[in-house]
Design an enzyme around this catalytic site. Structure first.
Site, mmCIF file in Angstrom:
data_model
loop_
_atom_site.group_PDB
_atom_site.id
_atom_site.type_symbol
_atom_site.label_atom_id
_atom_site.label_comp_id
_atom_site.label_asym_id
_atom_site.label_seq_id
_atom_site.Cartn_x
_atom_site.Cartn_y
_atom_site.Cartn_z
ATOM 1 N N GLU A 1 28.442 76.332 73.971
ATOM 2 C CA GLU A 1 29.484 75.832 74.881
ATOM 3 C C GLU A 1 30.098 77.020 75.598
ATOM 4 O O GLU A 1 29.535 78.112 75.578
ATOM 5 C CB GLU A 1 30.537 75.029 74.096
ATOM 6 C CG GLU A 1 31.226 75.821 72.991
ATOM 7 C CD GLU A 1 32.360 75.057 72.300
ATOM 8 O OE1 GLU A 1 32.985 74.183 72.922
ATOM 9 O OE2 GLU A 1 32.639 75.371 71.134
ATOM 10 N N TYR B 1 45.721 73.317 66.709
ATOM 11 C CA TYR B 1 46.478 73.029 67.931
ATOM 12 C C TYR B 1 45.756 72.002 68.781
ATOM 13 O O TYR B 1 44.587 71.677 68.536
ATOM 14 C CB TYR B 1 46.705 74.318 68.733
ATOM 15 C CG TYR B 1 45.484 74.806 69.479
ATOM 16 C CD1 TYR B 1 44.427 75.396 68.799
ATOM 17 C CD2 TYR B 1 45.379 74.649 70.854
ATOM 18 C CE1 TYR B 1 43.294 75.825 69.486
ATOM 19 C CE2 TYR B 1 44.251 75.079 71.544
ATOM 20 C CZ TYR B 1 43.216 75.669 70.851
ATOM 21 O OH TYR B 1 42.097 76.081 71.519
ATOM 22 N N LYS C 1 39.756 72.711 65.864
ATOM 23 C CA LYS C 1 40.539 73.366 66.916
ATOM 24 C C LYS C 1 41.609 74.222 66.244
ATOM 25 O O LYS C 1 42.745 73.816 66.067
ATOM 26 C CB LYS C 1 41.147 72.328 67.875
ATOM 27 C CG LYS C 1 41.197 72.865 69.313
ATOM 28 C CD LYS C 1 41.364 71.783 70.338
ATOM 29 C CE LYS C 1 41.630 72.357 71.712
ATOM 30 N NZ LYS C 1 40.445 72.881 72.432
ATOM 31 N N LEU D 1 33.174 72.606 69.666
ATOM 32 C CA LEU D 1 34.346 71.745 69.580
ATOM 33 C C LEU D 1 34.013 70.481 70.380
ATOM 34 O O LEU D 1 33.654 70.579 71.550
ATOM 35 C CB LEU D 1 35.547 72.486 70.178
ATOM 36 C CG LEU D 1 36.967 71.982 69.951
ATOM 37 C CD1 LEU D 1 37.286 70.780 70.823
ATOM 38 C CD2 LEU D 1 37.242 71.655 68.487
#
Ligand SMILES: *Cc1c(COP(=O)(O)O)cnc(C)c1O
Length: 283
Positions: free
Chosen positions: A178, A30, A146, A202
């Site tokens: 993250e 996505y 993702k 990511l």
């Protein structure tokens, strides 16, 4: 109005096939794209990343970049997104429908789904800053993709919330990676630190924007791993992402970051990011 598998439908007319692999396995990918004043921000970057995510999970995308761009434009048009509106575009592609087996069935046809939603910018939080909690990164080892498989992200965000914090800062064996849906930066002695873009994070489009803006304005940026202990000595900490933009984190595990208020470096980067948004809207 949503776009689902070639059709324009309302949400209440929709049903998901019980053996859609997105539904069964989270087998899909996505993107979330920002729309500022009726215009998509960094669409090319999101498109490139979506196509990369597809390749990495061995999903053959039947749509060209032009077709995906047309779908995005039509989603905005059909939902009356005008130059008055801030919004987000959500686009997902699942592997498709097939009898449930783990390996990838041959000849399977991917299913695309997209919608647009009006969404204000998080201006109040960007000014005030957020609280965060450090949590073990329990996600898998391909965080660079993702994917729809977000249970790790769901749980770490929930752990943070249950601990009374707004955001989760993740670590693997003491190395900061993250946040649950944003990248993390810290500032020490006017230099920036963020985890390198490998399989453990990511690689955010906002992250790349901020690195570029920081370097262009004379900041040193270290894309290297750093520890939770080092972060706890930071002058400033902030997250970056499409919906959170450049988000100061002013307290971690109940301890104030730096002076406990939004610092000068993050304010400078917010200003530079704001100028970039304004330029993208006016060109
Ligand atoms: C989407 C996402 C980000 C931020 O990426 P942007 O392209 O800046 O929106 C960061 N981390 C994770 C885990 C994400 O899913």
């Amino acid at each position: 109005m949503l776009y689902v598998d070639g059709k324009w439908v309302e949400a209440d007319q929709l049903s998901v096939h019980p053996e859609d692999r997105g539904y069964n396995f989270g087998d899909g990918i996505y993107e979330v794209v920002r729309i500022y004043k009726g215009k998509m921000y960094q669409w090319e970057g999101h498109l490139t990343r979506l196509l990369r995510s597809a390749r990495e999970i061995k999903l053959d995308m039947p749509w060209t970049a032009e077709e995906l761009s047309r779908i995005a434009d039509e989603l905005m048009a059909r939902n009356n997104i005008t130059s008055e509106d801030d919004a987000t575009l959500y686009l997902q592609v699942t592997r498709g429908v097939a009898p449930r087996v783990h390996d990838i069935p041959s000849g399977i046809r991917p299913v695309i789904m997209g919608f647009v939603r009006r969404k204000e910018r998080p201006l109040a939080d960007m000014k005030k800053g957020m609280t965060a909690k450090v949590i073990e990164d329990i996600r898998w080892l391909r965080c660079d993709i993702k994917t729809l498989n977000l249970l790790g992200a769901v749980l770490v965000k929930q752990y943070a919330k249950e601990a009374g914090a707004q955001e989760s800062i993740l670590h693997r064996n003491g190395t900061v990676t993250e946040c649950s849906a944003a990248n993390l930066f810290m500032v020490k002695d006017n230099e920036l630190y963020t985890h390198p873009a490998n399989h453990l994070i990511l690689n955010g489009i906002t992250r790349l924007d901020v690195i570029e803006l920081a370097k262009a304005n004379g900041f040193t940026v270290h894309e290297e791993p750093f520890t939770v202990d080092f972060m706890m000595q930071a002058d400033e900490v902030f997250g970056t992402g499409t919906t959170v933009e450049v988000m100061p984190i002013i307290s971690i595990d109940g301890q104030p970051v730096g002076g406990g208020s939004v610092g000068p470096v993050v304010q400078k980067l917010q200003q530079l990011f704001e100028e970039r948004i304004t330029r993208s809207v006016t060109v």
